[in-house]
Scaffold this motif. Sequence first.
Motif, short mmCIF file in Angstrom:
data_model
loop_
_atom_site.label_atom_id
_atom_site.label_comp_id
_atom_site.label_asym_id
_atom_site.label_seq_id
_atom_site.Cartn_x
_atom_site.Cartn_y
_atom_site.Cartn_z
N GLU A 38 36.53 48.43 47.92
CA GLU A 38 35.52 47.37 47.84
C GLU A 38 35.02 47.19 46.41
N ALA A 39 34.83 48.28 45.70
CA ALA A 39 34.37 48.20 44.32
C ALA A 39 35.37 47.45 43.45
N VAL A 40 36.65 47.71 43.67
CA VAL A 40 37.69 47.02 42.90
C VAL A 40 37.67 45.53 43.22
N VAL A 41 37.51 45.19 44.49
CA VAL A 41 37.46 43.79 44.88
C VAL A 41 36.25 43.10 44.26
N HIS A 42 35.08 43.76 44.28
CA HIS A 42 33.88 43.16 43.71
C HIS A 42 34.03 42.96 42.20
N LYS A 43 34.67 43.91 41.53
CA LYS A 43 34.90 43.75 40.09
C LYS A 43 35.83 42.57 39.83
N SER A 44 36.75 42.34 40.75
CA SER A 44 37.70 41.24 40.61
C SER A 44 37.08 39.88 40.92
#
Length: 162
Positions: A38-44
Amino acid sequence: MARKAQIIPPQTDLKRRAVNSKVGFAINPTPEDLKKIEAVVHKSTDKFITQAADKLKRLREGYRAATPNKSLRPAFLKQVREESLSIKGLGGMFNFPLMTAIAKSLNDFTQGRSDVDDKQMSLVSLHIDALYVVLAQRIEGEGSMQESQVLDAFQEAVAKIG
């Protein structure tokens, strides 16, 4: 003569690379793994917003050029189909379902068309403007009742002008 199907067993090497317990995630991710994903998706998301804004800017530029010059409309419609399809896919991935719905409406409206009249061009422009609003306001999720009404209005307009 019918041939028998040949069953080819999967290579264990591919499975080993896909599920790397030392670097990647397990097949059944833990809650901690899900938080990392989820953190990677939010950063993206910021990258998505930049990409979508660039696509919408190109669509507006194409619209401005094709409105007075009808010979540019077929190429513009092709651009609209490609960009709206891309926005539609990205919107769903980054929790912008309203953007996905509007981009789908735009894509559906332009499918199979090689030319449009001035009213139809205006409808394309309204779709592009609505996508800009969703992006600028960062309307995530389904939006409110107002956004739902806007989507319904697009569907009615497509049916009438289509």
